[in-house]
Design a protein around this motif. Structure first.
Motif, PDB file in Angstrom:
ATOM      1  N   GLN A  77       8.359   9.334   3.450  1.00 36.53           N
ATOM      2  CA  GLN A  77       8.439   9.130   1.775  1.00 36.53           C
ATOM      3  C   GLN A  77       9.749   8.251   1.561  1.00 36.53           C
ATOM      4  OE1 GLN A  77       8.242  13.411   0.430  1.00 36.53           O
ATOM      5  NE2 GLN A  77       6.014  13.008  -0.081  1.00 36.53           N
ATOM      6  N   ASP A  93       9.741  -9.140  -5.872  1.00 38.40           N
ATOM      7  CA  ASP A  93       9.270  -9.548  -7.170  1.00 38.40           C
ATOM      8  C   ASP A  93      10.027 -10.306  -8.071  1.00 38.40           C
ATOM      9  OD1 ASP A  93       6.725  -9.122  -6.179  1.00 38.40           O
ATOM     10  OD2 ASP A  93       6.383  -6.869  -7.294  1.00 38.40           O
ATOM     11  N   ALA A 128       8.848   4.859   2.583  1.00 35.23           N
ATOM     12  CA  ALA A 128       7.799   4.051   1.567  1.00 35.23           C
ATOM     13  C   ALA A 128       8.699   3.743   0.421  1.00 35.23           C
ATOM     14  CB  ALA A 128       6.846   5.091   1.224  1.00 35.23           C
ATOM     15  N   SER A 129       9.613   4.614  -0.013  1.00 37.11           N
ATOM     16  CA  SER A 129      10.401   4.505  -1.390  1.00 37.11           C
ATOM     17  C   SER A 129      11.339   3.037  -1.175  1.00 37.11           C
ATOM     18  CB  SER A 129      11.448   5.535  -1.492  1.00 37.11           C
ATOM     19  OG  SER A 129      12.352   5.329  -2.871  1.00 37.11           O
ATOM     20  N   LEU A 161      10.612   0.592   0.938  1.00 38.31           N
ATOM     21  CA  LEU A 161       9.646  -0.611   0.839  1.00 38.31           C
ATOM     22  C   LEU A 161       9.235  -0.851  -0.589  1.00 38.31           C
ATOM     23  CD1 LEU A 161       7.170  -0.039   3.843  1.00 38.31           C
ATOM     24  CD2 LEU A 161       8.812  -1.942   3.498  1.00 38.31           C
ATOM     25  N   GLN A 162       9.079   0.182  -1.302  1.00 45.72           N
ATOM     26  CA  GLN A 162       8.949  -0.239  -2.688  1.00 45.72           C
ATOM     27  C   GLN A 162      10.188  -0.913  -3.420  1.00 45.72           C
ATOM     28  OE1 GLN A 162       7.922   3.888  -4.233  1.00 45.72           O
ATOM     29  NE2 GLN A 162       5.678   3.331  -3.775  1.00 45.72           N
ATOM     30  N   SER A 163      11.299  -0.458  -3.100  1.00 47.26           N
ATOM     31  CA  SER A 163      12.447  -1.131  -3.644  1.00 47.26           C
ATOM     32  C   SER A 163      12.468  -2.573  -3.096  1.00 47.26           C
ATOM     33  CB  SER A 163      13.623  -0.202  -3.300  1.00 47.26           C
ATOM     34  OG  SER A 163      13.728   0.914  -3.764  1.00 47.26           O
ATOM     35  N   MET A 192       3.294  -1.211   3.750  1.00 45.90           N
ATOM     36  CA  MET A 192       3.158  -0.175   2.697  1.00 45.90           C
ATOM     37  C   MET A 192       1.758   0.666   2.972  1.00 45.90           C
ATOM     38  SD  MET A 192       4.763  -1.814  -0.653  1.00 45.90           S
ATOM     39  CE  MET A 192       4.695  -0.598  -1.571  1.00 45.90           C
ATOM     40  N   TYR A 193       0.833   0.090   3.487  1.00 43.89           N
ATOM     41  CA  TYR A 193      -0.367   0.664   3.769  1.00 43.89           C
ATOM     42  C   TYR A 193      -0.259   1.505   4.887  1.00 43.89           C
ATOM     43  CZ  TYR A 193      -5.181   1.458   5.029  1.00 43.89           C
ATOM     44  OH  TYR A 193      -6.471   2.047   5.638  1.00 43.89           O
ATOM     45  N   ASN A 205       9.994  -4.323  -2.114  1.00 43.32           N
ATOM     46  CA  ASN A 205       8.853  -5.254  -2.917  1.00 43.32           C
ATOM     47  C   ASN A 205       9.255  -5.301  -4.403  1.00 43.32           C
ATOM     48  OD1 ASN A 205       6.345  -6.142  -3.024  1.00 43.32           O
ATOM     49  ND2 ASN A 205       5.759  -4.345  -4.421  1.00 43.32           N
ATOM     50  N   ARG A 206       9.903  -4.494  -5.165  1.00 47.23           N
ATOM     51  CA  ARG A 206      10.438  -4.784  -6.399  1.00 47.23           C
ATOM     52  C   ARG A 206      11.506  -5.743  -6.496  1.00 47.23           C
ATOM     53  NH1 ARG A 206       9.924   0.627  -7.256  1.00 47.23           N
ATOM     54  NH2 ARG A 206      12.295   1.211  -6.817  1.00 47.23           N
ATOM     55  N   SER A 211       1.779   4.665   3.880  1.00 46.82           N
ATOM     56  CA  SER A 211       0.764   5.248   3.210  1.00 46.82           C
ATOM     57  C   SER A 211      -0.310   6.381   4.026  1.00 46.82           C
ATOM     58  CB  SER A 211      -0.185   4.534   2.418  1.00 46.82           C
ATOM     59  OG  SER A 211      -1.161   5.534   1.492  1.00 46.82           O
TER      60      SER A 211
END
Length: 112
Positions: free
Chosen positions: A92, A106, A95-96, A98-100, A10-11, A102-103, A14
């Protein structure tokens, strides 16, 4: 995917977004400058041809032919800008994704 790997990725994304955004801004300026140079040269050539008494119906074609290199540069700058925007959009999307991930991670039992 391990949490530390995910954070590193993610970094990295970014950083890529930041770099790509700066490139898009640079290419935007280049695109605008090439458009201005083309239009100025076209105007000057049309004015010159009118002054020289060239038949009015021939002026647009002759003028565009004379400044064809600038038109090419303008068109190339436009396509480079579009490509940079598409590249930024792709990053982008990554990134989205990876955020998914990560969620989702979690929400898994034993994490979060």
């Amino acid at each position: 995917m391990e949490a530390t790997e995910l954070a590193k990725e993610m970094y990295s994304i970014s950083q890529r977004i930041d770099k790509a955004s700066k490139e898009v801004f640079r290419l935007s300026k280049e695109r605008a400058e090439s458009e201005r140079a083309y239009r100025e040269a076209l105007y000057k050539e049309i004015t010159k041809l009118r002054h020289d008494g060239v038949q009015a119906t021939l002026i647009p074609d002759i003028a565009r032919g004379t400044v064809a290199d600038l038109k090419f540069e303008r068109d190339a700058a436009l396509e480079m800008h579009r490509s940079a925007l598409a590249s930024l959009e792709s990053i982008q999307t990554q990134a989205s994704l990876l955020q998914s991930i990560n969620r989702y991670a979690d929400d898994m039992p034993g994490r979060g």
